[in-house]
Write a protein that holds these residues in place. Structure first.
Motif: not given
Length: 281
Positions: A247-258
């Protein structure tokens, strides 16, 4: 007597003022202490960037080998499945896989029914607008598969022919870039719910060709009784990168996965999973 009353009144006023002042100081001290505790907790947990304490759900097409599919025991296995399990083990979070209608994947994500799309999800301009994407973690591409006895060996041979694709896959986007191929077909591409149906249609000679992700095509063909019955055109439809849709607003999950994907490549875990499902690079 009057003097005594004045003295007593003065003493009462001083006492009242002192009590009031002490009360305010106590309240201010308590507020300061609470603020300090909140800031300390925020620093320890990462504040707004902390992942939620919940079970995360990945939406996938459970027929998309070798990325995510069911084995002979009905268990979900595959390259992306193993990658995701390792990532969430590193993050210390629980994970669940949810088969979905692939044509509804972005809708399912943005409605909050799933937390990620992780199943050979190719990066396209349309998808970049609809969702947030992790860093790319593997390269593939769209290819055209035919039966070897079809007489089709190059794109120009598809003129007037029938071709199938998986609905809402990046195959159609790839074909649109190849305007000449798309326009020369005998009819618009026939869409099926999954790639296995496309293969069945091709094998039964109800269609002449299919457009499909190369990783899936090569894995499927290599596991058939007579793999030489199939032919993948050397002229492909271009390379693609795959990523995790979030989801666009879930930057925490994006950063964690990266972060976890980077660790996988650095410590050799990624290469082990790659070799298991896709062979040596």
């Amino acid at each position: 007597m009057k003097k005594l009353k004045k003295v007593l009144l003065s003493l009462l006023m001083v006492a009242a003022f002192t009590a009031c002042s002490n009360g305010n100081n106590t309240q201010e001290n308590e507020t300061a202490n609470e603020t300090a505790k909140t800031e300390e907790t925020s620093q320890q947990t990462g504040g707004e960037n902390e992942l939620e304490d919940k079970t995360y759900i990945i939406g996938l097409d459970d027929t998309f080998a070798p990325m995510g599919f069911r084995d002979t025991n009905g268990e979900l296995v595959g390259f992306d499945v193993d990658l995701a399990k390792d990532v969430f083990s590193r993050l210390g979070k629980k994970l669940e896989f949810q088969p979905i209608d692939w044509s509804m994947k972005e809708t399912e994500l943005n409605a909050g029914n799933i937390d990620m799309i992780w199943n050979g999800y190719s990066i396209t301009p349309e998808r970049e607008k609809a969702v947030a994407l992790s860093d790319p973690y593997i390269e593939s591409g769209q290819v055209i598969v035919v039966m070897k006895d079809s007489g089709i060996t190059k794109k120009s041979d598809l003129k007037g022919k029938t071709l199938t694709i998986q609905a809402s896959s990046s195959a159609l986007d790839a074909l649109k870039k190849e305007g000449e191929v798309l326009n020369n077909l005998g009819q618009p591409p026939v869409e099926y719910a999954d790639n296995l149906e496309c293969f069945k249609d091709l094998e039964a000679k109800r269609s002449d060709a299919m457009c499909i992700d190369e990783l899936f095509a090569r894995y499927y063909i290599s596991n058939q009784k007579n793999p030489d019955d199939y032919y993948i055109l050397e002229e492909n439809l271009g390379a693609e990168s795959m990523a995790v849709g979030i989801k666009k607003d879930n930057t925490a999950l994006v950063d964690a996965i990266n972060k976890a994907l980077k660790e996988q490549k650095e410590d050799g875990t990624y290469d082990k999973i790659y070799t298991k499902w896709l062979g040596k690079k």
